[in-house]
Design a protein around this motif. Structure first.
Motif, PDB file in Angstrom:
ATOM      1  N   VAL A 128       0.806  -1.218   0.000  1.00  0.00           N
ATOM      2  CA  VAL A 128       0.000   0.000   0.000  1.00  0.00           C
ATOM      3  C   VAL A 128       0.843   1.274   0.000  1.00  0.00           C
ATOM      4  O   VAL A 128       0.307   2.368  -0.057  1.00  0.00           O
ATOM      5  CB  VAL A 128      -0.997   0.020   1.189  1.00  0.00           C
TER       6      VAL A 128
ATOM      7  N   PRO B  62      -5.416   2.103   4.948  1.00  0.00           N
ATOM      8  CA  PRO B  62      -5.591   0.720   4.525  1.00  0.00           C
ATOM      9  C   PRO B  62      -5.864  -0.201   5.725  1.00  0.00           C
ATOM     10  O   PRO B  62      -5.499   0.133   6.854  1.00  0.00           O
ATOM     11  CB  PRO B  62      -4.244   0.372   3.872  1.00  0.00           C
ATOM     12  N   HIS B 121      -1.271   8.964  -0.106  1.00  0.00           N
ATOM     13  CA  HIS B 121      -1.472   8.947  -1.557  1.00  0.00           C
ATOM     14  C   HIS B 121      -1.023  10.283  -2.155  1.00  0.00           C
ATOM     15  O   HIS B 121      -0.629  11.199  -1.431  1.00  0.00           O
ATOM     16  CB  HIS B 121      -2.923   8.636  -1.933  1.00  0.00           C
ATOM     17  N   ILE B 149      -2.937  -0.473  -5.087  1.00  0.00           N
ATOM     18  CA  ILE B 149      -3.134   0.842  -4.470  1.00  0.00           C
ATOM     19  C   ILE B 149      -3.196   1.921  -5.560  1.00  0.00           C
ATOM     20  O   ILE B 149      -3.786   2.986  -5.373  1.00  0.00           O
ATOM     21  CB  ILE B 149      -2.017   1.128  -3.440  1.00  0.00           C
TER      22      ILE B 149
END
Lengths: 351, 162
Positions: A128, B62, B121, B149
């Motif tokens: 991630v 997450p 992000h 992702i």
């Protein structure tokens, strides 16, 4: 517990881009430190090495470093995929178990082998985080903003750290950045990785650091004033950046507490502060008063950052302050991971 | 070992006469991501963002496989929004070739609506002056989301959608 001291410290020449192989970089440093402590290879019971395969782009690349030590007659050696400071911890544990009395610890890194800011992204969460390729500098910059927004760090404090580090670096021949620039001048520079300016980021280097540590039986044979390790501890925070308050370092606070940093005065601190705001966050988290403690007399990792050696160099530079009688009690610290995730702290004393 | 499809590596002579060759870092193997990250990534491919609920009722995005305080396996899934709040951010003045955005952009820890822990992000804005702590952003999905992702290409200011 056995009393263990750092008795010798040597660092190789820090360069911006060497064409030597890691083995060629390590060989002269190992020879020099054995001479410094006036010991033979056979006096070393345990060899421990810290380096990072991602920097060489090759699994088990560290095995070749044994060529620099000499593996015949057989030696007892180990490696950590970490800065050499964690190799020092392994060696300290080895000595505590009685399996060894004298250890040679080294860390090395060739930062010029690639864009380490990018490559070390591979050390982050592989599902991630790493696929986004954030780069370390961007993550550290987010940590700086978290601290600035929280009011625990100011841009001026960061500039003051840089100004002092560059000034101290002028007295250290083994740095890649130095100079006399006051905070106002530094604050006039543009931000690059906002809120960081270029000078808030470390001068990347290729380099090697090595330490010899031994027990009370032999310490005074190898060093006039050994740096006794009176406390040492390492701790780790979550890898999930979102679970951590980036304006502080909980693991540095814990490691500092268990190493006993605040039990007495701290004459000198060598903190592995790779970015300018790290010093302020670390001092706050570790309970070090920057107004009474001499911070990073070597100039620190900002002015020379040989990856995987720079943390061990903080232990060596702190020990040097004890060797020279400049300090009676010094704190050495190293960090790894993004945003001060992993921290090791030691208290060194001259008596 | 070379990555499939990569051109052969050709050594060149460096400034001091030594031979130099490029080295490309990559993972030459596939991995199983496991049940929890697997569900998260699979949902992303369907343009849904999900997290897991911790023992203290916090929603982690997450998702976490285990509770950070107690170590208990987390099994309750919670859908969260694709809009949220920037908690902290920094600027990337030059993108890497691997980034989802190929222009200067921001990184941010984004607290999605319905989540209690933020996720990292990229945020697409025209210039650094458009970034601020506390700003609201919305996910921009990849044209063909894959279980990764990067199914979220980036975030952008919520106001950009009117």
């Amino acid at each position: 517990m056995r009393d263990v001291a750092i008795v010798a410290y040597i660092e190789g020449q820090n360069t911006s881009a060497t064409t030597l192989s890691p083995v060629e970089m390590i060989v002269p440093v190992v020879h020099e430190i054995l001479n410094r402590a006036n010991v033979q290879r056979s006096d070393i019971d345990f060899w421990c090495h810290g380096s990072c395969d991602y920097m060489t782009g090759q699994p088990f690349s560290f095995v070749s470093a044994v060529d620099a030590l000499g593996a015949w007659p057989p030696i007892m050696e180990s490696h950590v995929e970490m800065d050499g400071a964690w190799a020092l911890y392994e060696a300290w544990v080895k000595i505590q178990t009685g399996e060894a009395n004298t250890a040679l610890v080294f860390g090395n890194g060739k930062s010029s082998a690639g864009d380490m800011n990018r490559a070390l992204t591979l050390q982050l969460d592989p599902y991630v985080v790493a696929p986004l390729w954030p780069g370390f500098r961007s993550l550290e910059a987010m940590g700086a903003r978290a601290a600035i927004d929280a009011g625990t760090v100011t841009e001026r404090q960061m500039a003051d750290v840089v100004s002092r580090s560059l000034r101290d670096a002028a007295d250290n021949p083994n740095v890649l950045a130095y100079g006399y620039r006051d905070a106002d001048e530094l604050l006039d520079e543009p931000m690059t990785a906002n809120p960081l300016r270029a000078h808030d980021c470390p001068a990347m280097a290729d380099g090697v650091a090595a330490i010899i540590m031994t027990t009370a039986d032999r310490a005074l044979e190898m060093c006039d004033r050994p740096a006794w390790i009176r406390g040492i501890d390492h701790r780790i925070d979550f890898q999930n950046l979102g679970l951590r308050d980036l304006s502080r370092s909980n693991s540095a606070a814990l490691a500092s507490y268990h190493a006993g940093v605040t039990k007495d005065k701290v004459d000198v601190a060598e903190l592995h502060a790779t970015y300018s705001h790290h010093e302020i966050i670390l001092a706050q988290s570790m309970g070090i008063d920057r107004s009474t403690t001499r911070m990073m007399p070597s100039g620190g990792a900002l002015v020379a950052n040989p990856l995987m050696a720079a943390g061990l160099a903080r232990f060596g530079q702190a020990a040097r302050q004890i060797f020279k009688g400049n300090a009676d009690r010094a704190v050495a610290h190293a960090a790894q991971g993004a945003c001060l995730q992993q921290n090791i702290v030691a208290v060194l004393e001259g008596n | 070992m070379a990555a499939p499809g990569t051109p052969p590596i050709i050594a060149t002579v460096g400034p001091d006469g030594s031979l130099m060759a490029p080295l490309r870092l990559f993972y030459p193997y596939d991995r199983t991501v496991g049940a929890v990250i697997g569900r998260f990534l699979t949902s992303l491919a369907a343009k849904k963002i999900e997290g897991t609920r911790g023992v203290d009722a916090s929603v982690h995005v997450p998702p976490l496989e285990f509770d950070p305080a107690t170590g208990v396996a987390l099994t309750e899934w919670v859908a969260v929004g694709d809009t949220g709040l920037v908690l902290t951010w920094s600027w990337q003045p030059e993108p890497f070739a691997d980034n989802t955005l190929q222009q200067p952009f921001a990184w941010a820890l984004i607290l999605l609506d319905g989540a209690d822990t933020p996720m990292l992000h990229a945020v697409r804005v025209a210039s650094v002056s458009e970034m601020s702590t506390g700003m609201r952003v919305r996910a921009v999905w990849a044209a063909e989301p894959t279980p990764s992702i990067t199914a979220i290409m980036c975030f952008e200011p919520e106001s950009a959608h009117g």
